[in-house]
Design an enzyme around this catalytic site. Structure first.
Site, mmCIF file in Angstrom:
data_model
loop_
_atom_site.group_PDB
_atom_site.id
_atom_site.type_symbol
_atom_site.label_atom_id
_atom_site.label_comp_id
_atom_site.label_asym_id
_atom_site.label_seq_id
_atom_site.Cartn_x
_atom_site.Cartn_y
_atom_site.Cartn_z
ATOM 1 N N GLN A 57 0.991 -1.185 0.105
ATOM 2 C CA GLN A 57 0.012 0.004 0.025
ATOM 3 C C GLN A 57 0.929 1.264 -0.024
ATOM 4 O OE1 GLN A 57 -3.360 -0.583 3.022
ATOM 5 N NE2 GLN A 57 -1.783 -2.186 3.529
ATOM 6 N N HIS A 113 -1.568 1.526 -4.289
ATOM 7 C CA HIS A 113 -1.838 3.064 -4.231
ATOM 8 C C HIS A 113 -0.918 3.803 -4.752
ATOM 9 C CE1 HIS A 113 -3.921 1.864 0.060
ATOM 10 N NE2 HIS A 113 -4.770 1.558 -1.030
HETATM 11 P P1 NAD Z 1 -1.707 1.599 7.887
HETATM 12 O O1 NAD Z 1 -2.885 1.841 7.758
HETATM 13 O O2 NAD Z 1 -1.088 0.779 6.997
HETATM 14 O O3 NAD Z 1 -1.401 1.779 9.286
HETATM 15 C C1 NAD Z 1 0.009 1.703 9.792
HETATM 16 C C2 NAD Z 1 0.398 0.513 10.885
HETATM 17 O O4 NAD Z 1 1.998 0.266 10.838
HETATM 18 C C3 NAD Z 1 -0.404 0.394 12.062
HETATM 19 O O5 NAD Z 1 -1.097 -0.589 12.269
HETATM 20 C C4 NAD Z 1 0.570 0.734 13.067
HETATM 21 O O6 NAD Z 1 0.439 -0.089 14.317
HETATM 22 C C5 NAD Z 1 1.971 -0.045 12.185
HETATM 23 N N1 NAD Z 1 3.240 0.316 12.643
HETATM 24 C C6 NAD Z 1 3.520 1.421 13.437
HETATM 25 N N2 NAD Z 1 5.066 1.214 13.326
HETATM 26 C C7 NAD Z 1 5.515 0.013 12.925
HETATM 27 C C8 NAD Z 1 6.750 -0.646 12.884
HETATM 28 N N3 NAD Z 1 7.799 -0.219 13.403
HETATM 29 N N4 NAD Z 1 6.813 -1.962 12.396
HETATM 30 C C9 NAD Z 1 5.611 -2.428 11.841
HETATM 31 N N5 NAD Z 1 4.310 -1.773 11.964
HETATM 32 C C10 NAD Z 1 4.153 -0.453 12.510
HETATM 33 O O7 NAD Z 1 -0.885 2.771 7.115
HETATM 34 P P2 NAD Z 1 -1.352 4.390 7.315
HETATM 35 O O8 NAD Z 1 -0.052 4.958 7.917
HETATM 36 O O9 NAD Z 1 -2.618 4.344 8.114
HETATM 37 O O10 NAD Z 1 -1.481 4.606 5.831
HETATM 38 C C11 NAD Z 1 -2.439 4.308 5.034
HETATM 39 C C12 NAD Z 1 -2.030 4.790 3.485
HETATM 40 O O11 NAD Z 1 -1.589 5.847 3.577
HETATM 41 C C13 NAD Z 1 -1.196 3.745 2.979
HETATM 42 O O12 NAD Z 1 -1.844 2.581 2.547
HETATM 43 C C14 NAD Z 1 -0.573 4.737 1.764
HETATM 44 O O13 NAD Z 1 -1.267 4.929 0.673
HETATM 45 C C15 NAD Z 1 -0.295 5.921 2.638
HETATM 46 N N6 NAD Z 1 0.882 6.110 3.247
HETATM 47 C C16 NAD Z 1 2.233 5.716 2.845
HETATM 48 C C17 NAD Z 1 3.311 5.715 3.303
HETATM 49 C C18 NAD Z 1 4.646 5.105 2.612
HETATM 50 O O14 NAD Z 1 4.381 5.271 1.551
HETATM 51 N N7 NAD Z 1 5.629 4.817 3.372
HETATM 52 C C19 NAD Z 1 3.484 6.469 4.707
HETATM 53 C C20 NAD Z 1 2.280 7.012 5.260
HETATM 54 C C21 NAD Z 1 1.084 6.891 4.472
#
Ligand code: NAD
Length: 231
Positions: free
Chosen positions: A86, A104
């Site tokens: 994602q 995404h």
């Molecule tokens: P998400 O819904 O996938 O939630 C984040 C998850 O990561 C939570 O369950 C949290 O508990 C977990 N988490 C936090 N730290 C962690 C670690 N060290 N190891 C493993 N898990 C950990 O993601 P979101 O932030 O709600 O984002 C949703 C959408 O927003 C994504 O699908 C994407 O499209 C976009 N997004 C992308 C990025 C990226 O590309 N890196 C970053 C932020 C948001």
């Protein structure tokens, strides 16, 4: 080789220094999702949206994959690994994973506002007003914004149905339709879920929760799969 399918979310990139937005009080790098990641935001304030993704690109260029990304590369020696992410960052590819599909979209691509099938690489960090597609219309980030269809979803479902082992890493399983993929795993195949926080879903018998961050959670998964690290 058994097929191991991974669904990754923002949490797998957290240890590389990219914030998830759910962990920052519902804001994505201090912005409301509605202001930067929706078609309405693009209509209302394209400059803000372009700036936001320019910043995300700069950030992505300044960080490196972490141990969890590299563990998934290592698993390719033992499994036919397919990653469904994602994430819009390119850290899976930077680590060396071969088969990655982005549900995404991708930070380092742009698309035509006239024909979304016209997709281009962005070589560095900047996408500007006046950057045009071959039809002469403005380019926008190649990102699936909230409220837009997810074109890769059917392919992701097909891949998920073929999984012998399904692994969910760093996603709250709250963003649909991606979160629904777990329901397409064939009966009896194991689903491992790695996350420091338990996702708010009904756990079925075939689901194994590894409550840990991505890097150390992946070590535990490799132990479960009886893989000894050769790094
Ligand atoms: P998400 O819904 O996938 O939630 C984040 C998850 O990561 C939570 O369950 C949290 O508990 C977990 N988490 C936090 N730290 C962690 C670690 N060290 N190891 C493993 N898990 C950990 O993601 P979101 O932030 O709600 O984002 C949703 C959408 O927003 C994504 O699908 C994407 O499209 C976009 N997004 C992308 C990025 C990226 O590309 N890196 C970053 C932020 C948001």
């Amino acid at each position: 080789m058994k097929k191991l399918v991974v669904l990754s979310g923002a949490g797998i990139s957290a240890e590389s220094g990219i914030n998830t937005f759910r962990d920052s009080g519902g804001l994505w790098e201090n912005h409301r999702i509605e202001d930067v990641a929706t078609p309405e935001a693009w209509q209302k304030n394209p400059d803000l949206v372009l700036d936001f993704y320019n910043e995300r690109r700069k950030q992505a260029l300044s960080v490196e994959p972490n141990a969890a990304h590299y563990s998934l590369v290592e698993l390719e020696k033992h499994f036919d690994v397919q990653i469904i992410t994602q994430n819009v960052d390119n850290l899976h590819e930077k680590a060396g994973s071969k088969n990655v599909i982005h549900l995404h979209g991708e930070l380092f691509k742009s698309q035509s506002t006239e024909n979304p099938e016209l997709v281009y690489d962005i070589a560095s960090w900047e996408l500007k007003k006046g950057d045009l597609c071959e039809l002469g219309s403005q380019l926008r980030p190649h990102i699936v914004w909230f409220g837009e269809a997810v074109p890769m979803m059917d392919i992701a479902i097909d891949i998920t149905e073929e999984a012998d082992i399904f692994v969910v890493i760093g996603t709250s399983l709250a963003v649909y339709p991606a979160a629904g993929l777990v329901h397409y795993v064939s009966a009896g195949k194991p689903v491992y879920i790695i996350d420091p926080a338990k996702p708010d879903i009904t756990f079925k018998k075939n689901m194994i929760f590894i409550q840990d961050k991505a890097s150390t959670g992946m070590e535990k998964l490799k132990n479960e799969l009886r893989i000894t690290s050769d790094v």
